[in-house]
Write a protein that holds these residues in place. Structure first.
Motif, mmCIF file in Angstrom:
data_model
loop_
_atom_site.group_PDB
_atom_site.id
_atom_site.type_symbol
_atom_site.label_atom_id
_atom_site.label_comp_id
_atom_site.label_asym_id
_atom_site.label_seq_id
_atom_site.Cartn_x
_atom_site.Cartn_y
_atom_site.Cartn_z
ATOM 1 N N TYR A 1 59.469 27.997 82.255
ATOM 2 C CA TYR A 1 58.717 28.100 83.495
ATOM 3 C C TYR A 1 59.111 29.385 84.225
ATOM 4 C CZ TYR A 1 57.737 23.130 82.827
ATOM 5 O OH TYR A 1 57.327 21.924 82.321
ATOM 6 N N LEU A 2 58.139 29.975 84.880
ATOM 7 C CA LEU A 2 58.385 31.170 85.681
ATOM 8 C C LEU A 2 57.864 30.930 87.093
ATOM 9 C CD1 LEU A 2 57.234 33.725 83.004
ATOM 10 C CD2 LEU A 2 59.571 33.535 83.871
ATOM 11 N N PHE A 3 58.561 31.480 88.056
ATOM 12 C CA PHE A 3 58.226 31.254 89.457
ATOM 13 C C PHE A 3 58.315 32.560 90.245
ATOM 14 C CE2 PHE A 3 58.825 26.620 89.174
ATOM 15 C CZ PHE A 3 59.684 26.510 88.099
ATOM 16 N N TRP A 4 57.533 32.636 91.286
ATOM 17 C CA TRP A 4 57.730 33.623 92.335
ATOM 18 C C TRP A 4 58.022 32.855 93.627
ATOM 19 C CZ3 TRP A 4 58.432 38.742 92.292
ATOM 20 C CH2 TRP A 4 58.034 39.459 91.147
ATOM 21 N N TYR A 5 59.139 33.222 94.256
ATOM 22 C CA TYR A 5 59.505 32.670 95.548
ATOM 23 C C TYR A 5 59.487 33.791 96.581
ATOM 24 C CZ TYR A 5 61.258 28.166 93.694
ATOM 25 O OH TYR A 5 61.382 26.916 93.113
ATOM 26 N N LYS A 6 59.140 33.423 97.808
ATOM 27 C CA LYS A 6 59.108 34.357 98.934
ATOM 28 C C LYS A 6 60.196 33.934 99.913
ATOM 29 C CE LYS A 6 56.083 35.097 102.952
ATOM 30 N NZ LYS A 6 54.747 34.777 103.520
ATOM 31 N N GLN A 7 60.976 34.910 100.403
ATOM 32 C CA GLN A 7 62.015 34.624 101.394
ATOM 33 C C GLN A 7 61.831 35.545 102.597
ATOM 34 O OE1 GLN A 7 66.214 35.361 100.369
ATOM 35 N NE2 GLN A 7 66.730 33.369 101.241
ATOM 36 N N PRO A 8 61.174 35.054 103.641
ATOM 37 C CA PRO A 8 60.994 35.860 104.855
ATOM 38 C C PRO A 8 62.311 35.959 105.617
ATOM 39 C CG PRO A 8 60.030 33.688 105.128
ATOM 40 C CD PRO A 8 60.514 33.754 103.715
ATOM 41 N N PRO A 9 62.347 36.713 106.700
ATOM 42 C CA PRO A 9 63.580 36.843 107.487
ATOM 43 C C PRO A 9 64.140 35.506 107.966
ATOM 44 C CG PRO A 9 62.035 38.562 108.095
ATOM 45 C CD PRO A 9 61.297 37.644 107.157
ATOM 46 N N GLU B 1 46.966 31.235 93.181
ATOM 47 C CA GLU B 1 47.072 30.461 94.410
ATOM 48 C C GLU B 1 46.526 31.322 95.549
ATOM 49 O OE1 GLU B 1 48.771 26.770 93.216
ATOM 50 O OE2 GLU B 1 47.991 27.414 95.168
ATOM 51 N N ASN B 2 45.276 31.093 95.873
ATOM 52 C CA ASN B 2 44.622 31.832 96.954
ATOM 53 C C ASN B 2 44.728 33.344 96.711
ATOM 54 O OD1 ASN B 2 44.004 29.372 98.339
ATOM 55 N ND2 ASN B 2 46.134 29.287 98.984
ATOM 56 N N ARG B 3 45.427 34.083 97.571
ATOM 57 C CA ARG B 3 45.499 35.540 97.428
ATOM 58 C C ARG B 3 46.544 35.986 96.406
ATOM 59 N NH1 ARG B 3 47.681 37.863 101.244
ATOM 60 N NH2 ARG B 3 48.615 36.098 102.348
ATOM 61 N N PHE B 4 47.282 35.038 95.855
ATOM 62 C CA PHE B 4 48.370 35.356 94.931
ATOM 63 C C PHE B 4 47.958 35.006 93.503
ATOM 64 C CE2 PHE B 4 51.572 36.138 98.167
ATOM 65 C CZ PHE B 4 51.083 35.444 99.267
ATOM 66 N N MET C 1 63.393 29.834 101.476
ATOM 67 C CA MET C 1 62.844 30.226 100.175
ATOM 68 C C MET C 1 61.589 29.377 99.940
ATOM 69 S SD MET C 1 63.872 32.350 97.707
ATOM 70 C CE MET C 1 65.650 32.390 97.547
ATOM 71 N N ILE C 2 60.435 30.048 99.853
ATOM 72 C CA ILE C 2 59.156 29.353 99.753
ATOM 73 C C ILE C 2 58.524 29.633 98.401
ATOM 74 C CG2 ILE C 2 56.851 29.145 100.779
ATOM 75 C CD1 ILE C 2 58.178 30.334 103.371
ATOM 76 N N LEU C 3 58.095 28.585 97.713
ATOM 77 C CA LEU C 3 57.434 28.754 96.423
ATOM 78 C C LEU C 3 56.069 29.392 96.633
ATOM 79 C CD1 LEU C 3 57.338 28.167 93.354
ATOM 80 C CD2 LEU C 3 56.185 26.020 93.944
ATOM 81 N N VAL C 4 55.817 30.481 95.916
ATOM 82 C CA VAL C 4 54.525 31.167 95.983
ATOM 83 C C VAL C 4 53.626 30.710 94.845
ATOM 84 C CG1 VAL C 4 53.363 33.399 95.862
ATOM 85 C CG2 VAL C 4 55.530 33.188 97.116
ATOM 86 N N ILE C 5 54.168 30.737 93.631
ATOM 87 C CA ILE C 5 53.344 30.439 92.464
ATOM 88 C C ILE C 5 54.241 30.069 91.296
ATOM 89 C CG2 ILE C 5 53.220 32.753 91.480
ATOM 90 C CD1 ILE C 5 50.103 32.284 91.349
ATOM 91 N N ARG C 6 53.704 29.277 90.379
ATOM 92 C CA ARG C 6 54.463 28.793 89.227
ATOM 93 C C ARG C 6 53.606 28.932 87.985
ATOM 94 N NH1 ARG C 6 56.952 22.930 88.101
ATOM 95 N NH2 ARG C 6 55.766 22.380 86.241
ATOM 96 N N GLN C 7 54.233 29.311 86.867
ATOM 97 C CA GLN C 7 53.521 29.491 85.597
ATOM 98 C C GLN C 7 54.302 28.774 84.506
ATOM 99 O OE1 GLN C 7 50.617 31.689 84.820
ATOM 100 N NE2 GLN C 7 50.720 30.627 82.847
ATOM 101 N N GLU C 8 53.633 27.960 83.712
ATOM 102 C CA GLU C 8 54.259 27.343 82.555
ATOM 103 C C GLU C 8 53.918 28.178 81.328
ATOM 104 O OE1 GLU C 8 53.301 23.216 84.785
ATOM 105 O OE2 GLU C 8 53.128 23.173 82.606
ATOM 106 N N ALA C 9 54.901 28.494 80.524
ATOM 107 C CA ALA C 9 54.730 29.464 79.448
ATOM 108 C C ALA C 9 53.713 29.025 78.397
ATOM 109 C CB ALA C 9 56.072 29.757 78.790
ATOM 110 N N TYR C 10 53.535 27.722 78.216
ATOM 111 C CA TYR C 10 52.608 27.265 77.183
ATOM 112 C C TYR C 10 51.156 27.393 77.640
ATOM 113 C CZ TYR C 10 52.007 22.844 79.732
ATOM 114 O OH TYR C 10 51.723 21.897 80.680
ATOM 115 N N LYS C 11 50.947 27.632 78.923
ATOM 116 C CA LYS C 11 49.590 27.801 79.436
ATOM 117 C C LYS C 11 49.199 29.269 79.369
ATOM 118 C CE LYS C 11 49.546 23.858 82.588
ATOM 119 N NZ LYS C 11 49.369 23.388 83.991
ATOM 120 N N GLN C 12 48.127 29.555 78.670
ATOM 121 C CA GLN C 12 47.702 30.945 78.519
ATOM 122 C C GLN C 12 47.013 31.476 79.765
ATOM 123 O OE1 GLN C 12 45.422 31.303 74.915
ATOM 124 N NE2 GLN C 12 47.234 31.126 73.619
#
Lengths: 115, 114
Positions: free
Chosen positions: B33-41, B61-64, B45-56
């Protein structure tokens, strides 16, 4: 639906002291993971608790210990504090097994300063 | 051991423009699994988006959105129509499964300029 909560927000300790940080997981979550985030770095995994047992542990000394309670909340204890333990400590909760909720959700963190 | 590399320590983008943050990783696993997290000031730590490797299909997620290139072990994040509230540290993270320890990159500091 309450998210992950952590207390206290900030903490100042001196070298050699002991500290306890607390975490309450998101409602319905049963697994708690702890991370240490040094200034300017990404978080590093300390350990994970499930069913009141330490399930996995990162590369941290035994001075770092933890506990999980029957209500799934968790504590992180650090003994004999060093200056290098100054960091943001993050707690993340998740559900072990199942689909869709195994993503880890983070709390706001506890900023620990060791003087 | 898995590693995650974010080669851009800092980036800036004009409001309403598009920006892409880079991430590469190293693993011998075939599913993960791969993730992007956002950490504002505020530090949360907020989850932005998640990707499972087996999914092509690339996750969105909206603008992301992500560009997941499994063979190249690359996982970039595209932010469209950037907003001032997107200003934050962005961390790329890897996990063997959703519940295993997250391995984070060092982060990219994104500034959105009005």
């Amino acid at each position: 639906d309450a998210g992950v909560t952590q207390s206290p927000t900030h903490l100042i300790k001196t070298r050699g002291q002991q500290v306890t940080l607390r975490c309450s997981p998101k409602s319905g979550h049963d697994t708690v993971s702890w991370y240490q985030q040094a200034l300017g770095q990404g978080p590093q995994f300390i350990f994970q608790y499930y069913e009141e047992e330490e399930r996995q542990r990162g590369n941290f000394p035994d001075r770092f210990s933890g506990h999980q309670f029957p209500n799934y909340s968790s504590e992180l204890n650090v003994n004999a504090l060093l200056l290098g333990d100054s960091a943001l400590y993050l707690c993340a909760s998740s559900i072990l097994g199942g689909s869709g909720e195994d993503t880890q959700y983070f709390g706001p963190g506890t900023r620990l300063t060791v003087l | 051991a898995q590693t995650v590399t974010q080669s851009q320590p800092e980036m800036s983008v004009q409001e309403a423009e598009t920006v892409t943050l880079s991430c590469t990783y190293d693993t011998s696993e075939s599913n993960y699994y791969l993730f992007w997290y956002k950490q504002p000031p505020s530090r949360q730590m907020i989850l932005v988006i998640r990707q499972e490797a087996y999914k092509q299909q690339n996750a969105t997620e909206n603008r992301f959105s992500v560009n997941f290139q499994k063979a190249a072990k690359s996982f970039s994040l595209k932010i469209s129509d950037s907003q001032l509230g997107d200003t934050a540290m962005y961390f790329c993270a890897f996990a063997d499964s959703g519940n295993t320890p997250l391995v984070f990159g060092k982060g990219t500091r994104l500034s959105v300029i009005a």
